[in-house]
Write an enzyme that holds these catalytic residues in place. Structure first.
Site, mmCIF file in Angstrom:
data_model
loop_
_atom_site.group_PDB
_atom_site.id
_atom_site.type_symbol
_atom_site.label_atom_id
_atom_site.label_comp_id
_atom_site.label_asym_id
_atom_site.label_seq_id
_atom_site.Cartn_x
_atom_site.Cartn_y
_atom_site.Cartn_z
ATOM 1 N N ASP A 120 -31.767 57.953 55.771
ATOM 2 C CA ASP A 120 -30.842 57.488 54.732
ATOM 3 C C ASP A 120 -29.569 57.028 55.447
ATOM 4 O O ASP A 120 -29.501 55.909 55.941
ATOM 5 C CB ASP A 120 -30.628 58.638 53.746
ATOM 6 C CG ASP A 120 -29.728 58.294 52.580
ATOM 7 O OD1 ASP A 120 -29.542 57.105 52.305
ATOM 8 O OD2 ASP A 120 -29.197 59.222 51.935
ATOM 9 N N VAL A 157 -35.135 58.719 45.798
ATOM 10 C CA VAL A 157 -36.588 58.765 45.633
ATOM 11 C C VAL A 157 -37.141 60.183 45.789
ATOM 12 O O VAL A 157 -36.556 61.030 46.481
ATOM 13 C CB VAL A 157 -37.299 57.823 46.632
ATOM 14 C CG1 VAL A 157 -36.986 56.372 46.338
ATOM 15 C CG2 VAL A 157 -36.935 58.160 48.074
ATOM 16 N N GLY A 202 -38.975 68.215 53.641
ATOM 17 C CA GLY A 202 -39.457 66.943 53.089
ATOM 18 C C GLY A 202 -40.577 66.278 53.856
ATOM 19 O O GLY A 202 -41.332 65.495 53.293
ATOM 20 N N ASP A 223 -37.803 65.628 47.581
ATOM 21 C CA ASP A 223 -37.450 66.387 46.387
ATOM 22 C C ASP A 223 -36.162 65.904 45.740
ATOM 23 O O ASP A 223 -35.335 65.246 46.372
ATOM 24 C CB ASP A 223 -37.242 67.850 46.762
ATOM 25 C CG ASP A 223 -35.914 68.064 47.514
ATOM 26 O OD1 ASP A 223 -35.728 67.410 48.565
ATOM 27 O OD2 ASP A 223 -35.066 68.831 47.039
HETATM 28 P P1 IMP Z 1 -29.428 61.273 56.218
HETATM 29 O O1 IMP Z 1 -28.818 62.291 57.099
HETATM 30 O O2 IMP Z 1 -28.414 60.665 55.265
HETATM 31 O O3 IMP Z 1 -30.242 60.217 56.897
HETATM 32 O O4 IMP Z 1 -30.359 62.052 55.219
HETATM 33 C C1 IMP Z 1 -31.603 62.394 55.501
HETATM 34 C C2 IMP Z 1 -32.043 63.547 54.616
HETATM 35 O O5 IMP Z 1 -31.470 63.480 53.280
HETATM 36 C C3 IMP Z 1 -33.528 63.417 54.426
HETATM 37 O O6 IMP Z 1 -34.204 64.187 55.401
HETATM 38 C C4 IMP Z 1 -33.739 63.947 53.031
HETATM 39 O O7 IMP Z 1 -33.922 65.346 53.093
HETATM 40 C C5 IMP Z 1 -32.449 63.686 52.292
HETATM 41 N N1 IMP Z 1 -32.523 62.466 51.459
HETATM 42 C C6 IMP Z 1 -31.882 61.306 51.665
HETATM 43 N N2 IMP Z 1 -32.190 60.402 50.719
HETATM 44 C C7 IMP Z 1 -33.064 61.009 49.892
HETATM 45 C C8 IMP Z 1 -33.779 60.567 48.710
HETATM 46 O O8 IMP Z 1 -33.680 59.436 48.212
HETATM 47 N N3 IMP Z 1 -34.601 61.497 48.128
HETATM 48 C C9 IMP Z 1 -34.760 62.750 48.630
HETATM 49 N N4 IMP Z 1 -34.131 63.199 49.731
HETATM 50 C C10 IMP Z 1 -33.287 62.326 50.355
HETATM 51 MG MG MG Z 2 -34.651 66.213 54.998
#
Ligand code: IMP
Ligand code: MG
Length: 178
Positions: A97, A147, A38, A153
C-alpha cells in the site's frame, strides 16, 4: 462490496508467480517468510506450486494507523523465525500500500545477512506508494480502494472470502480511508 479479482484470476496469478520463482531459484533451497496475518492464504497456495526445498517462517508486522501514533510505531516481530543468515529469502506480503511495512521488513531481513532476498506481493496500490523500494514481484495492481478477501481483512473480518473485493464507503467504519 465490489468484486475485483475472481478466484480463477488469483489462482492463475499465483501459478505464474510460482513459475517465475521456480525459474529464478531452480533447485536452490529457499526460506519463504510471510507477513502475518494477511498473507497466509497467499503463502499456502503459492508454496504448493513450488518444488524446490523450502522452509517457511511467519513474521508479524503491526502498523498502528490511529491519530495519536506515527509510522515509527510500526513493529516487526521476527523472534520466531528460522535462521536467515546465508539463506535465499523470499518475503511475501498480501498488499503493498504505502510500502512502509515491506520497506521495514526488508531492512530487518537484510540486517540478518541472507544470501539473497526477493519480495513478492499479491496486490499493489500504485498511487499510494510513499517509499522508494518496489516489490520484485507484484501479481496484481489494483485501484486505490480498501480491499478484503483472500487473506485481507477489515477489522479481522472477510479473510476467508475466496475472491478480492473493494468495500463500499458505508461498509467502512470511521478511520479507514484508502
Ligand atoms: P503499507 O505499510 O501501507 O504498505 O501497508 C501494508 C499493510 O497494510 C498490508 O500488509 C495490510 O495488512 C494493510 N493494508 C493496506 N491496504 C489494505 C487494504 O486495502 N485492505 C486490507 N489491508 C490493507
Ligand atoms: Mg499486513
Amino acid at each position: 462490496m465490489k468484486k475485483l479479482l475472481q478466484p480463477e484470476q488469483i489462482d492463475q496469478g499465483v501459478r505464474q508467480l510460482a513459475a517465475d520463482l521456480s525459474e529464478h531459484y531452480g533447485k536452490e533451497p529457499i526460506l519463504v517468510l510471510a507477513v502475518m496475518v494477511g498473507s497466509v492464504i497467499f503463502l499456502a497456495d503459492l508454496i504448493r506450486h513450488l518444488s524446490m526445498p523450502l522452509q517457511v517462517g511467519l513474521l508479524q508486522a503491526s502498523s498502528y494507523r490511529g491519530k495519536s501514533t506515527t509510522r515509527q510505531d510500526l513493529e516487526v516481530e521476527l523472534s520466531q523465525l528460522p535462521p536467515i543468515e546465508g539463506q535465499h529469502v523470499l518475503i511475501l506480503d498480501d498488499i503493498f500500500d504505502t510500502g512502509h511495512t515491506l520497506t521495514r521488513v526488508v531492512q530487518e531481513i537484510e540486517a540478518r545477512k541472507p544470501r539473497s532476498f526477493q519480495t513478492a506481493v499479491l496486490l499493489r496500490k500504485r498511487e499510494r506508494c510513499e517509499v522508494t523500494m518496489q516489490p520484485d514481484h507484484v501479481i496484481f495492481d489494483i485501484p486505490d480502494a480498501f480491499v478484503v478477501g483472500y487473506g485481507l481483512d477489515y477489522d479481522d473480518q472477510y479473510r476467508n472470502l475466496p475472491f478480492v473485493a473493494a468495500l463500499d464507503e458505508q461498509e467502512l467504519g470511521p478511520g479507514i480511508s484508502s
